[in-house]
Enzyme design. Sequence first.
Site, short mmCIF file in Angstrom:
data_model
loop_
_atom_site.label_atom_id
_atom_site.label_comp_id
_atom_site.label_asym_id
_atom_site.label_seq_id
_atom_site.Cartn_x
_atom_site.Cartn_y
_atom_site.Cartn_z
N ASP A 145 0.85 -1.18 0.00
CA ASP A 145 0.00 0.00 0.00
C ASP A 145 0.89 1.23 0.00
O ASP A 145 1.72 1.41 0.91
CB ASP A 145 -0.90 -0.01 1.25
CG ASP A 145 -2.11 0.89 1.10
OD1 ASP A 145 -2.18 1.64 0.12
OD2 ASP A 145 -2.99 0.85 1.98
N ASP A 149 -3.09 2.71 -5.92
CA ASP A 149 -2.03 2.76 -4.92
C ASP A 149 -1.88 1.52 -4.06
O ASP A 149 -1.16 1.55 -3.06
CB ASP A 149 -2.25 3.98 -4.01
CG ASP A 149 -3.55 3.92 -3.23
OD1 ASP A 149 -4.43 3.14 -3.61
OD2 ASP A 149 -3.68 4.66 -2.24
N GLU A 150 -2.52 0.42 -4.41
CA GLU A 150 -2.36 -0.78 -3.59
C GLU A 150 -2.59 -2.03 -4.43
O GLU A 150 -3.32 -2.02 -5.42
CB GLU A 150 -3.29 -0.78 -2.39
CG GLU A 150 -4.76 -0.74 -2.72
CD GLU A 150 -5.65 -0.82 -1.49
OE1 GLU A 150 -5.34 -1.60 -0.56
OE2 GLU A 150 -6.67 -0.11 -1.46
#
Length: 419
Positions: free
Chosen positions: A30, A124-125
């Site tokens: 993350d 983003d993850e």
Amino acid sequence: MGRSQSLPRGGDPRFGPDADDTGCPILHVDMDAFFASVEVRRRPELRGQPVVVGGTGPRGVVSSASYEARRYGVRSAMPTARARALCPHAVYLPPDFAQYSAASRAVMGIFRDVTPLVEPLSLDEAFLDVAGARRLFGPPAAIARRIRERVAAEQGLTCSVGVAPSKFVAKLGSTRAKPDGLLVVPAARVLDFLHPLPSSALWGVGERSAETLRRLGLTTIGDLAEAPVGMLRKALGAASAAHLHELAWGRDSRRVSPEQVEKSIGAEVTFDADVGDPLEIRRALLALAEKVGARLRAAGQVGRTVSLKVRLADFRTVSRSRTAGVPTDVAREIFDTVWALYTAFDPGERVRLVGVRVEGLAPARENPRQLTLGAPERGWREAEAAADAAAARFGRSVIGPASLLGAPDGRRNENPPRP
């Protein structure tokens, strides 16, 4: 578990970066305050300052906040007006999704250098299954350290990684490791890790179900694990009760699935004040079409169906769509369709929000554009691709919203700019 869920930072040596990672092939990576971190990366003078990315108008919402801003209570999904009240001295920036998409592609490329089993959840993850990478790169914790080092060295960004036997526990681990940390949850210690955590940390527990669990006295995951399943069914329903009971005992059999295909790409804007001027609405739709086109090209996708969303001042929401025979990622074509939908709809009332979405996506490489008779060999798509390249280097602001689509006053420009 929602993005706003907060867990205590790691510190227990049983679950540190050097804990036993045997039987822990799943990583959840993350990025830390991703949008804000990308903005700080390209504006180094902002380092150490509170930075907030999101809508900057009175109806705006926070998309990302740096950890300096979070110390003042600023959180994602918070109204920007509330964030300004909590942290008036922060730097407030509008989002630049072209920049974030480019950074995301680079980061995901690092992940895929380690394993093809990468399941992105958002920009983003992602989950990674590194079971097959051990021979080349070592045990899972070593792979996690390698990924963190490469992301920092090559992208100037930080990430947090959870290493665990399952996806659910790995995601909790990365949350607890934030910011810029690594946490291993040994297979033999999963229940020791899970059961002291608040029951609201479980996937599928929202505000209403969290309140229901509190009323039942089930404040921790351990409380929920020991509760009679019949009581959970009565309070939450059969499906939710079974799901949460399994997670509370650390059971999550889902595999990392790299074939996550986006079904649609869209953007919307809430006006600072309700709008009745068709010209202002047209400009907003121009800007949204340009944003959606850029995101489609960044994702390597084209779509056949263009949808319009209009929310009126009284909060009634109307949607219209049109499906074309040829898929597109060209902002000019998206705008032409969505403006035709809007003028046909003609609400005759003030508008609070408009949105543009392209659906029915397919890989652009599998849908080459066919030139129509008399069409120029190089046209709108090439011009927009050139603008994408300029935006990746200098920022989308140098292009200007909807600059490719026509004059700023809404007059049509029938001839495409030279790329």
